[in-house]
Design a protein around this motif. Sequence first.
Motif, PDB file in Angstrom:
ATOM      1  N   VAL A   8       0.845  -1.202   0.000  1.00 35.45           N
ATOM      2  CA  VAL A   8       0.000   0.000   0.000  1.00 35.45           C
ATOM      3  C   VAL A   8       0.879   1.250   0.000  1.00 35.45           C
ATOM      4  O   VAL A   8       0.625   2.218  -0.734  1.00 35.45           O
ATOM      5  CB  VAL A   8      -0.948  -0.009   1.218  1.00 35.45           C
ATOM      6  CG1 VAL A   8      -1.733   1.297   1.271  1.00 35.45           C
ATOM      7  CG2 VAL A   8      -1.910  -1.198   1.136  1.00 35.45           C
ATOM      8  N   GLN A   9       1.917   1.248   0.840  1.00 35.11           N
ATOM      9  CA  GLN A   9       2.830   2.395   0.919  1.00 35.11           C
ATOM     10  C   GLN A   9       3.485   2.667  -0.446  1.00 35.11           C
ATOM     11  O   GLN A   9       3.513   3.816  -0.908  1.00 35.11           O
ATOM     12  CB  GLN A   9       3.909   2.119   1.966  1.00 35.11           C
ATOM     13  CG  GLN A   9       4.987   3.206   2.030  1.00 35.11           C
ATOM     14  CD  GLN A   9       6.168   2.817   2.894  1.00 35.11           C
ATOM     15  OE1 GLN A   9       6.133   1.810   3.590  1.00 35.11           O
ATOM     16  NE2 GLN A   9       7.237   3.611   2.843  1.00 35.11           N
ATOM     17  N   GLU A  10       4.008   1.652  -1.077  1.00 32.87           N
ATOM     18  CA  GLU A  10       4.695   1.819  -2.361  1.00 32.87           C
ATOM     19  C   GLU A  10       3.724   2.280  -3.452  1.00 32.87           C
ATOM     20  O   GLU A  10       4.073   3.104  -4.301  1.00 32.87           O
ATOM     21  CB  GLU A  10       5.367   0.503  -2.759  1.00 32.87           C
ATOM     22  CG  GLU A  10       6.534   0.123  -1.850  1.00 32.87           C
ATOM     23  CD  GLU A  10       7.116  -1.233  -2.200  1.00 32.87           C
ATOM     24  OE1 GLU A  10       6.446  -1.984  -2.948  1.00 32.87           O
ATOM     25  OE2 GLU A  10       8.230  -1.539  -1.729  1.00 32.87           O
ATOM     26  N   CYS A  70       0.936   4.065  -3.071  1.00 34.39           N
ATOM     27  CA  CYS A  70       0.571   5.464  -2.843  1.00 34.39           C
ATOM     28  C   CYS A  70       1.720   6.413  -3.212  1.00 34.39           C
ATOM     29  O   CYS A  70       1.478   7.539  -3.669  1.00 34.39           O
ATOM     30  CB  CYS A  70       0.172   5.672  -1.377  1.00 34.39           C
ATOM     31  SG  CYS A  70      -1.374   4.851  -0.923  1.00 34.39           S
ATOM     32  N   TYR A  71       2.936   5.979  -3.019  1.00 34.49           N
ATOM     33  CA  TYR A  71       4.085   6.815  -3.389  1.00 34.49           C
ATOM     34  C   TYR A  71       4.239   6.888  -4.920  1.00 34.49           C
ATOM     35  O   TYR A  71       4.530   7.958  -5.465  1.00 34.49           O
ATOM     36  CB  TYR A  71       5.351   6.249  -2.759  1.00 34.49           C
ATOM     37  CG  TYR A  71       6.594   7.042  -3.104  1.00 34.49           C
ATOM     38  CD1 TYR A  71       6.900   8.215  -2.431  1.00 34.49           C
ATOM     39  CD2 TYR A  71       7.443   6.624  -4.126  1.00 34.49           C
ATOM     40  CE1 TYR A  71       8.024   8.959  -2.753  1.00 34.49           C
ATOM     41  CE2 TYR A  71       8.572   7.357  -4.458  1.00 34.49           C
ATOM     42  CZ  TYR A  71       8.864   8.523  -3.771  1.00 34.49           C
ATOM     43  OH  TYR A  71       9.978   9.253  -4.102  1.00 34.49           O
ATOM     44  N   PHE A 120      -2.573   9.414  -4.759  1.00 31.63           N
ATOM     45  CA  PHE A 120      -2.876   8.618  -3.560  1.00 31.63           C
ATOM     46  C   PHE A 120      -2.017   9.005  -2.353  1.00 31.63           C
ATOM     47  O   PHE A 120      -2.107   8.354  -1.312  1.00 31.63           O
ATOM     48  CB  PHE A 120      -2.669   7.132  -3.868  1.00 31.63           C
ATOM     49  CG  PHE A 120      -3.789   6.508  -4.642  1.00 31.63           C
ATOM     50  CD1 PHE A 120      -4.773   5.772  -4.001  1.00 31.63           C
ATOM     51  CD2 PHE A 120      -3.865   6.655  -6.012  1.00 31.63           C
ATOM     52  CE1 PHE A 120      -5.805   5.194  -4.710  1.00 31.63           C
ATOM     53  CE2 PHE A 120      -4.893   6.070  -6.736  1.00 31.63           C
ATOM     54  CZ  PHE A 120      -5.881   5.341  -6.083  1.00 31.63           C
ATOM     55  N   PHE A 128      -3.200   7.349   1.868  1.00 30.92           N
ATOM     56  CA  PHE A 128      -2.546   6.230   2.567  1.00 30.92           C
ATOM     57  C   PHE A 128      -3.149   6.006   3.959  1.00 30.92           C
ATOM     58  O   PHE A 128      -3.516   4.881   4.323  1.00 30.92           O
ATOM     59  CB  PHE A 128      -1.041   6.505   2.675  1.00 30.92           C
ATOM     60  CG  PHE A 128      -0.303   5.490   3.494  1.00 30.92           C
ATOM     61  CD1 PHE A 128      -0.055   4.218   2.999  1.00 30.92           C
ATOM     62  CD2 PHE A 128       0.147   5.804   4.772  1.00 30.92           C
ATOM     63  CE1 PHE A 128       0.624   3.278   3.758  1.00 30.92           C
ATOM     64  CE2 PHE A 128       0.828   4.874   5.537  1.00 30.92           C
ATOM     65  CZ  PHE A 128       1.063   3.607   5.028  1.00 30.92           C
ATOM     66  N   GLN A 129      -3.283   7.071   4.724  1.00 30.17           N
ATOM     67  CA  GLN A 129      -3.817   6.945   6.087  1.00 30.17           C
ATOM     68  C   GLN A 129      -5.230   6.358   6.081  1.00 30.17           C
ATOM     69  O   GLN A 129      -5.561   5.489   6.887  1.00 30.17           O
ATOM     70  CB  GLN A 129      -3.812   8.303   6.768  1.00 30.17           C
ATOM     71  CG  GLN A 129      -4.413   8.292   8.158  1.00 30.17           C
ATOM     72  CD  GLN A 129      -4.654   9.703   8.689  1.00 30.17           C
ATOM     73  OE1 GLN A 129      -4.460  10.676   7.972  1.00 30.17           O
ATOM     74  NE2 GLN A 129      -5.073   9.817   9.938  1.00 30.17           N
ATOM     75  N   VAL A 150      -5.202   2.580   5.407  1.00 30.22           N
ATOM     76  CA  VAL A 150      -4.738   1.818   6.569  1.00 30.22           C
ATOM     77  C   VAL A 150      -5.843   1.712   7.617  1.00 30.22           C
ATOM     78  O   VAL A 150      -6.087   0.632   8.183  1.00 30.22           O
ATOM     79  CB  VAL A 150      -3.482   2.479   7.167  1.00 30.22           C
ATOM     80  CG1 VAL A 150      -3.098   1.801   8.479  1.00 30.22           C
ATOM     81  CG2 VAL A 150      -2.324   2.413   6.179  1.00 30.22           C
ATOM     82  N   HIS A 186       8.652  -0.290   7.701  1.00 27.58           N
ATOM     83  CA  HIS A 186       8.237   0.457   6.512  1.00 27.58           C
ATOM     84  C   HIS A 186       9.328   0.439   5.438  1.00 27.58           C
ATOM     85  O   HIS A 186      10.501   0.172   5.711  1.00 27.58           O
ATOM     86  CB  HIS A 186       7.916   1.910   6.891  1.00 27.58           C
ATOM     87  CG  HIS A 186       9.003   2.549   7.708  1.00 27.58           C
ATOM     88  ND1 HIS A 186       8.927   2.650   9.089  1.00 27.58           N
ATOM     89  CD2 HIS A 186      10.203   3.084   7.372  1.00 27.58           C
ATOM     90  CE1 HIS A 186      10.005   3.236   9.546  1.00 27.58           C
ATOM     91  NE2 HIS A 186      10.805   3.510   8.527  1.00 27.58           N
ATOM     92  N   PHE A 193       4.460   9.402   4.993  1.00 28.55           N
ATOM     93  CA  PHE A 193       3.480   8.428   5.477  1.00 28.55           C
ATOM     94  C   PHE A 193       3.587   8.227   6.997  1.00 28.55           C
ATOM     95  O   PHE A 193       2.567   7.991   7.662  1.00 28.55           O
ATOM     96  CB  PHE A 193       3.666   7.105   4.739  1.00 28.55           C
ATOM     97  CG  PHE A 193       3.459   7.216   3.246  1.00 28.55           C
ATOM     98  CD1 PHE A 193       2.363   7.889   2.742  1.00 28.55           C
ATOM     99  CD2 PHE A 193       4.350   6.655   2.351  1.00 28.55           C
ATOM    100  CE1 PHE A 193       2.159   8.007   1.376  1.00 28.55           C
ATOM    101  CE2 PHE A 193       4.162   6.760   0.997  1.00 28.55           C
ATOM    102  CZ  PHE A 193       3.075   7.447   0.499  1.00 28.55           C
ATOM    103  N   GLN A 214       1.656  10.993   8.457  1.00 29.36           N
ATOM    104  CA  GLN A 214       0.208  10.806   8.318  1.00 29.36           C
ATOM    105  C   GLN A 214      -0.342   9.879   9.401  1.00 29.36           C
ATOM    106  O   GLN A 214      -1.443  10.092   9.927  1.00 29.36           O
ATOM    107  CB  GLN A 214      -0.127  10.223   6.932  1.00 29.36           C
ATOM    108  CG  GLN A 214      -0.020  11.209   5.785  1.00 29.36           C
ATOM    109  CD  GLN A 214      -0.495  10.591   4.472  1.00 29.36           C
ATOM    110  OE1 GLN A 214      -1.200   9.598   4.464  1.00 29.36           O
ATOM    111  NE2 GLN A 214      -0.096  11.214   3.360  1.00 29.36           N
TER     112      GLN A 214
END
Length: 490
Positions: A415-417, A419-420, A425, A429-430, A433, A455, A463, A466
């Motif tokens: 999800v992190q990757e 959104c980056y 997005f 991200f928040q 999650v 992370h 992130f 956030q």
Amino acid sequence: MGRLPPLTLPRVVQPQLVIRFSFFSFVYFLALNIMSWYPNETGCKNLVTKQGEPPGDTKKEVVCCMTTKAEKPTLQGQRIKTRKRDEKAKYDPVGFRDAILQGLIDAGSDLEAVNKYLDQAGSKLKYRTYGETLFDILIAGGILTPGGGISEDGIDSGPVRTNMCVFGAPDDSYETLRGYAVVFTRLMRRYKYLEKMFYEEMKKVLVYLKGFGEGDRIRLARCVAIWTSDSLLDPKVLATLLQDHLVKDGLAADFICEVLLTAKNLKDLNTVRSLLRKAGLDSRLMEFLQANKRTDENFKNLFQQKGLEEILGIYKNLEKETSLKELQIYLSQQVNEGASVKDIIVGVQEIAKKNSIQEPQIVSAIWSSVMDAVEWNKKEELVADQALKHLRVYAPLFAANTKTDRAELTLLVKVQEFCYDNMNFMKVFQKIVILFYKSEVLSEEVILKWYKDGHATKGKSIFLDQLKKFVEWLQNAEEESEESGEEEED
């Protein structure tokens, strides 16, 4: 009786009759004269010499054959003389072979002299026409016949084969064969058009493996490994080995193992892996075994006996990659077609069980398929609602495949990757999650673990900021639950 007076014509009429008689006589004899000069076209014969008379005799018989039949028309054309340069040259592979053999005899056993001769001969001999014959000689020593034999055409006039070839190498060591392989390399760098001919030649030669001796097959396999590793020969040619008669006799398995072992010894294991992938054989190694012996045990024994235990690991990894592709395709089809989440869960579990796919790999495939199925809004203020609505539908699918902490952490990093990599997005991200936390996809322990040191590096400062307040809330909630637990114990 008295003499009759002579017949006389009137003076007026007599001159006219004389003129007419003379005119018609002239026309008649003129016609005869013309017909005597054109006997074949008018149907008349010329003056024919009587039998027994000399050709120059004046006694001749005039035979005239007049006919009323109409003369047939004839076609007449001008013959066009073919230029010498346009004349098609005779295809003479035997003559070409004799010229090459003589040059190799003159060069002797010095490979450098052989290279020099072949380089110079290309300007005189027709490599473009006789490329197949040239490679036959350099590989087997002579012109190959169907089945792998050597043609003996012209044996009465001289030698039909030479030992200055791959099969004639003094030994099968890598160092010796490298010199013979370089002959091909230098030849094709000089004459680039030979590269395609060489590929077609090798397809033919591999089919003839049964007709070669064991030593010749080993020499050829090691040269093939050198050529493919040096990018002189396309590795796809190795797929030709999957012929029924070669597989049945075990020749295909022995040859491919020798090629892979040579590539491993000359280069490294990565070269072997790359060679299999480029040849399209990464997932077809089992096909080199005979049909009734295609079991994991026989496969393992084959490569262990050949000194290629690493191939077993490569093959397992390739099998996993193939299984993941199968899972990815299934998920993409089901999500795009709008299948029910319950049916997708059942299908995913069946594929995962059959191919022994672990949860972290499964959840990564699910995330990619779910997010690729939507054309996202380009406006940042609208994409958040769109994403949350879409992910809420597939939350049960994620929850069913995140039973372990490792799978949860893998999903959170994905999800992190994502959104980056997708700028719209960055602020979502928040929310994603929190949605997964409320849907029991992510546990608070995993979120805290991610926040602390789990992370990825992509956009971590953004992130982490956030999730700062949410993480603090989780920590406080955890402390409160611990305190309440202690009070109950007291």
